[in-house]
Each structure stands twice: as structure tokens, then as C-alpha cells.
Design a protein around this motif. Structure first.
Motif, PDB file in Angstrom:
ATOM      1  N   LEU A  48       0.839  -1.205   0.000  1.00 18.64           N
ATOM      2  CA  LEU A  48       0.000   0.000   0.000  1.00 18.64           C
ATOM      3  C   LEU A  48       0.873   1.253   0.000  1.00 18.64           C
ATOM      4  O   LEU A  48       0.562   2.253  -0.680  1.00 18.64           O
ATOM      5  N   TRP A  52       1.983   1.817  -3.319  1.00 23.23           N
ATOM      6  CA  TRP A  52       0.911   2.358  -4.165  1.00 23.23           C
ATOM      7  C   TRP A  52       0.798   3.883  -4.001  1.00 23.23           C
ATOM      8  O   TRP A  52       0.447   4.598  -4.940  1.00 23.23           O
ATOM      9  N   PHE A  53       1.104   4.377  -2.788  1.00 26.20           N
ATOM     10  CA  PHE A  53       1.055   5.827  -2.589  1.00 26.20           C
ATOM     11  C   PHE A  53       2.103   6.547  -3.456  1.00 26.20           C
ATOM     12  O   PHE A  53       1.949   7.721  -3.770  1.00 26.20           O
ATOM     13  N   THR A 100       0.165   6.011  -7.722  1.00 27.06           N
ATOM     14  CA  THR A 100      -1.257   5.787  -7.440  1.00 27.06           C
ATOM     15  C   THR A 100      -2.034   5.391  -8.687  1.00 27.06           C
ATOM     16  O   THR A 100      -3.058   6.003  -9.033  1.00 27.06           O
ATOM     17  N   LEU A 104      -4.608   3.358 -10.560  1.00 28.50           N
ATOM     18  CA  LEU A 104      -5.865   2.779 -10.087  1.00 28.50           C
ATOM     19  C   LEU A 104      -5.833   1.253 -10.106  1.00 28.50           C
ATOM     20  O   LEU A 104      -6.287   0.586  -9.170  1.00 28.50           O
ATOM     21  N   PHE A 123      -4.267  -0.380  -7.070  1.00 28.71           N
ATOM     22  CA  PHE A 123      -5.104  -0.509  -5.879  1.00 28.71           C
ATOM     23  C   PHE A 123      -6.064  -1.693  -6.022  1.00 28.71           C
ATOM     24  O   PHE A 123      -6.266  -2.449  -5.074  1.00 28.71           O
ATOM     25  N   PHE A 124      -6.623  -1.837  -7.220  1.00 32.82           N
ATOM     26  CA  PHE A 124      -7.542  -2.962  -7.434  1.00 32.82           C
ATOM     27  C   PHE A 124      -6.814  -4.306  -7.356  1.00 32.82           C
ATOM     28  O   PHE A 124      -7.386  -5.290  -6.901  1.00 32.82           O
ATOM     29  N   LEU A 133      -6.466  -4.945  -3.725  1.00 37.02           N
ATOM     30  CA  LEU A 133      -7.772  -5.297  -3.160  1.00 37.02           C
ATOM     31  C   LEU A 133      -8.147  -6.737  -3.517  1.00 37.02           C
ATOM     32  O   LEU A 133      -8.619  -7.501  -2.662  1.00 37.02           O
ATOM     33  N   ILE A 183      -8.683  -9.878  -0.990  1.00 39.81           N
ATOM     34  CA  ILE A 183      -9.888 -10.725  -0.966  1.00 39.81           C
ATOM     35  C   ILE A 183      -9.500 -12.203  -1.083  1.00 39.81           C
ATOM     36  O   ILE A 183      -9.999 -13.051  -0.341  1.00 39.81           O
ATOM     37  N   LEU A 233      -8.004 -13.361   2.146  1.00 39.41           N
ATOM     38  CA  LEU A 233      -9.046 -13.603   3.144  1.00 39.41           C
ATOM     39  C   LEU A 233      -9.822 -14.873   2.820  1.00 39.41           C
ATOM     40  O   LEU A 233     -10.204 -15.617   3.725  1.00 39.41           O
ATOM     41  N   PHE A 234     -10.041 -15.137   1.546  1.00 46.64           N
ATOM     42  CA  PHE A 234     -10.747 -16.344   1.125  1.00 46.64           C
ATOM     43  C   PHE A 234      -9.961 -17.593   1.561  1.00 46.64           C
ATOM     44  O   PHE A 234     -10.534 -18.550   2.080  1.00 46.64           O
ATOM     45  N   TRP A 248      -7.762 -17.691   3.942  1.00 47.02           N
ATOM     46  CA  TRP A 248      -7.753 -17.712   5.407  1.00 47.02           C
ATOM     47  C   TRP A 248      -9.063 -18.315   5.923  1.00 47.02           C
ATOM     48  O   TRP A 248      -9.082 -19.071   6.883  1.00 47.02           O
ATOM     49  N   ARG A 249     -10.153 -17.979   5.212  1.00 50.30           N
ATOM     50  CA  ARG A 249     -11.479 -18.483   5.614  1.00 50.30           C
ATOM     51  C   ARG A 249     -11.643 -19.947   5.204  1.00 50.30           C
ATOM     52  O   ARG A 249     -12.205 -20.739   5.941  1.00 50.30           O
ATOM     53  N   PHE A 250     -11.161 -20.309   4.028  1.00 46.99           N
ATOM     54  CA  PHE A 250     -11.260 -21.694   3.537  1.00 46.99           C
ATOM     55  C   PHE A 250      -9.841 -22.195   3.205  1.00 46.99           C
ATOM     56  O   PHE A 250      -9.392 -22.087   2.053  1.00 46.99           O
TER      57      PHE A 250
END
Lengths: 366, 98
Positions: free
Chosen positions: A22, A25-26, A29, A31, A34-35, A38, A42, A45-46, A48-50
């Protein structure tokens, strides 16, 4: 720091990596950068969750390779991918590091060192986690064994007074039987002989006859007292094979067919108690886990062993079919402790078989 | 909604969650340019708000207000908020408040 777990360490590394990305990215910048971050967040986290979807790191890698010409710092994100790929044991992702160099168009030593470091960090974190989990599994198994032993111990503590009580009852029954069958019969026979002799003594001295009659009367009283004592010594509760039969007759769920073959008189009390526990546990299990229409209990006694087989035709549910519960396991331990075997067959019918050897003096002398 | 869902999962008590949530939302809204236009911020701070969904919401609204149509900037803002929502749902879905 002693509470630091491998997964937490890995997550800290990942969060720190995302924070650094991040920060990059500053500086630029774009776009799409950043995506990209992101989308990677995600996917992280996916995973980490599964955790089973470790292979999704390939998507991250492909995104990075696709977007690295657009965003100048995208290739740094490959560090996170290599870290996670190695950590989750998805080693093919390491190849994407090589593809990255191809995309860059030249070999960069800084990137090479960064990628190698990230892969090694992930590898060591993964190994640490596996070791950590193995230790936990080991601990859980030990705790399970301890719990089973505690259960067995409490079961034995409960059983001991019952065996003591049953031993006392069995001994009383034996004494009553001995008094009735041996001493009682001898005394009664003597009394009858004396009564017969009384008829032959009509011409005897009057004083002697009075004494004789008095002795007969006292002997009669003695016979009555012996009979009364033997009767009082007899137990009200059923023991031995009668106890098993009574348990079967009073089973409320369905009819139980009880059959016993062979001479059961010389079976020791502790084996009776084992057989009763076995029958009670099997009937309870049948009532709880199956819906039997009929239950069959067969007891075969030979000179050398006793075999109890309890069979029900009810539905065998998954819990019964998968193995021993605590009750059956404890019975198995107890059967093994007295030299017997205890087996469960969850086939078409659910069958519990307990075989216990008999090593009593009667057999040894026979 | 998904931000609060994920935020509540960070804390064990409702009180500490609620008290800090208002602070983080205010901070996010401030950096998004909803209260003060981003042009008045120092250059270093103009993009810090991007880590909050409010920044992308304001970006979508501003582009819609400026151009009057659903332009690409608008959809970029919406897409970012959707991605944030997915991330927060994934995080909040694992842990629950005790």
C-alpha cells in the motif's frame, strides 16, 4: 512471545506485506494497482477463511503477471504470493516467480533474493505450523486416552462395591445351600431314626424315656431352626443365570429371547458380574441406538469357557457402526483384564459377543 | 454494513467495538473528502483515504455530480466498494463476537 502461533506469525507477515504494498501504491497511485491489492486481499481472506483452497494463489500470481506491465510495483506483490504458496504447500506457485522474470525481460538480483527469501519464509512457517499441529494432535490423543482411563477408573470404582456385594450374596447362598442340602438333611435323617427308635423303647425306664423325649423335642426345635436359618439366608434377588433371565424379561423396548446352555453353577461371581454388565450395556445400546423388534441373548457354558452373545435386528446407526463407545470400550478392557475377549459385529445384525475362559478349581481337578 | 460486520468481529465486547467504530468511521469520512474536499489536503494525504470504502463512495458520487452520467469513474467507485464488501464479509464471516 510464547503464545506466538505459526498462523498468527504468517498473518502478521502478510499484513505487513500488504501495508508495504500500500505504501508503494502511494508512490504510484495507479488505479489498477489498488484494485490488484484489493483483489489479492480478498483472495488472501478467502484462503484464510477456507484453507483448503490454497491453489488459488495461482490466481494472485496470474493477476500480478498480467498487471505488472501496467503498474510499476506489481512485481513486488509476487513476494506475498510466494510466501503464501510455500506456506500452504502449493509449490507450483514458485514457478510463477520464474515466469515473473520472463515478464520483466531480465534477471534482477534484488527480485531474485526477495522471491527466494519469501519462499523460504513461507516454507519455514509452513513447517512450523505442521509441527505445531502434530503436537496438538499428539496432545489431543493423550488427553483422549486420559479421559478414557478416567472413565474406566470411575467405572471400576463403581463396579468394585457391586462385585463385593454380589460375592457376599453368592457366599450366603452357598452357605444356605450347604446347610440345607448337607447338614440339614443329616440332622433330619437322625431325627427320623431317633423317632423310629422311640417306638422300640416302650419297655425302657420311665425316667430314661422322659429324657429321650425331651432330647427329641429339642432336636425337633433344632431342625426347625436350621430350616428357618437356611431359608433366611437365601437371597431375594436373583443371581447368576436367573439374574440374566430376569433382566431380559424386564426389558421394556421389545421381547428378548434368552437361552442358556450348559452348567452355570461353577461360574465365579466376578464373571457373572461381567456378563451382567455386558448384557445391560448391550440392551441399553439397543434401546438407544437401534429400534429392534426382537433381541436374542444366548449363553453357552462349557467346562473351559462361557460365551454370551447378544444380537439385535434393529437399525444400526452410524454411531454404533463406527466403533466402541465408552461403555463398550470399558467392557472390552474388563473382558481383556480377566483373559476374555469382547467383540462387536455391526453387520446385518448388531451382535455383541463376550467370551470368558473359566479357570476354576472344579475344571482343574476334573 | 459489511464494514461494521467485520469491525465487530475484531472485539470481544460490544462497548469497545461501538466506541472505536465511530472514531474509525469519522476518520474514514474525513479522509474520503466528504467533509473537506481532497484538494485542500496535503498531497501525501490525498490518497490515504483510499483504504476506506467511503473514499470510493465519494469518488463515485463526485464523478456522477460532475458529469451527470454513469461514467467509468462512477463504476470504478462502485466496484471498489463491492470488493471492500466482499473482503469485509469474508473476514467477518469467520470470527464471531463472543
Amino acid at each position: 512471545m510464547s503464545d506466538l502461533k505459526p498462523e498468527i506469525t504468517f498473518n502478521i507477515c502478510k499484513i505487513a506485506g500488504f501495508a508495504l504494498m500500500l505504501a508503494l501504491w502511494f508512490y504510484d497511485t495507479e488505479l489498477i494497482g489498488f484494485f490488484l491489492l484489493l483483489a489479492m486481499a480478498i483472495l488472501s481472506l478467502f484462503r484464510w477463511r477456507f484453507p483448503n483452497f490454497g491453489a488459488t494463489v495461482l490466481i494472485d500470481a496470474l493477476l500480478i503477471i498480467a498487471l505488472s506491465p501496467t503498474w510499476s510495483y506489481a512485481q513486488y506483490a509476487m513476494v506475498l504470493v510466494l510466501l503464501e504458496g510455500s506456506y500452504r504447500r502449493f509449490y507450483p506457485v514458485i514457478l510463477t516467480g520464474a515466469v515473473m522474470f520472463y515478464v520483466l525481460g531480465y534477471f534482477d538480483l534484488t527480485f531474485f533474493l526477495l522471491f527466494t527469501l519469501a519462499a523460504l519464509c513461507g516454507l519455514f512457517l509452513g513447517l512450523w505450523e505442521r509441527e505445531y499441529k502434530q503436537k496438538f494432535t499428539l496432545r489431543d490423543n493423550e488427553v483422549k486416552k486420559l479421559y478414557q482411563l478416567q472413565h474406566l477408573q470411575s467405572d471400576l470404582i463403581t463396579t468394585l462395591p457391586q462385585v463385593e456385594r454380589r460375592t457376599a450374596v453368592a457366599e450366603r447362598t452357598r452357605i444356605a445351600r450347604d446347610i440345607h442340602d448337607n447338614a440339614g438333611h443329616e440332622v433330619v435323617a437322625a431325627y427320623i431314626s431317633l423317632q423310629t427308635a422311640r417306638g422300640l423303647m416302650d419297655g425302657a425306664d420311665k425316667e430314661a424315656l422322659e429324657l429321650y423325649d425331651e432330647a427329641l423335642k429339642r432336636l425337633d426345635n433344632g431342625v426347625n431352626k436350621i430350616r428357618e436359618t437356611a431359608h433366611n439366608l437365601q437371597t431375594v434377588t436373583a443371581i447368576g443365570v436367573e439374574s440374566l433371565r430376569e433382566t431380559c424379561e424386564h426389558f421394556p423396548v421389545c421381547s428378548v429371547l434368552f437361552r442358556s446352555f450348559g452348567d452355570t453353577t461353577f461360574i465365579p461371581v466376578y464373571i457373572w458380574h461381567m456378563l451382567e454388565s455386558c448384557l445391560n450395556e448391550s440392551l441399553t445400546n439397543a434401546a438407544r441406538h437401534a429400534k429392534p423388534e426382537t433381541l436374542t441373548v444366548e449363553m453357552d457354558t462349557t467346562k473351559h469357557l462361557v460365551r454370551l452373545c447378544i444380537e439385535n435386528d434393529g437399525v444400526v446407526d452410524s454411531e454404533s457402526a463406527t466403533g466402541f463407545g465408552n461403555g463398550l470400550r470399558n467392557l472390552s478392557y474388563r473382558a481383556t483384564a480377566i483373559g476374555g475377549t469382547f467383540s462387536v459385529d455391526a453387520g446385518d445384525k448388531f451382535r455383541v459377543v463376550c467370551v470368558i475362559p473359566l479357570n476354576n478349581e472344579k475344571n482343574e481337578t476334573a | 454494513v459489511t464494514l461494521s460486520f467485520a469491525w465487530n468481529c475484531l472485539f470481544k465486547s460490544k462497548n469497545s467495538s461501538f466506541s472505536s467504530y465511530s472514531a474509525i468511521v469519522t476518520f474514514g469520512v474525513l479522509l474520503s473528502g466528504a467533509l473537506i474536499p481532497l484538494e485542500f489536503f496535503p498531497t501525501a494525504l490525498q490518497y490515504v483515504g483510499a483504504i476506506f470504502p467511503a473514499y470510493w463512495g465519494m469518488r463515485a458520487i463526485n464523478s456522477l455530480a460532475e458529469l451527470g452520467t454513469f461514467n467509468i469513474d462512477y463504476w470504478v467507485g462502485i466496484a471498489a466498494m463491492v470488493l471492500f464488501s466482499i473482503a469485509f464479509l469474508l473476514y467477518g464471516g469467520k470470527r464471531r463476537m463472543i
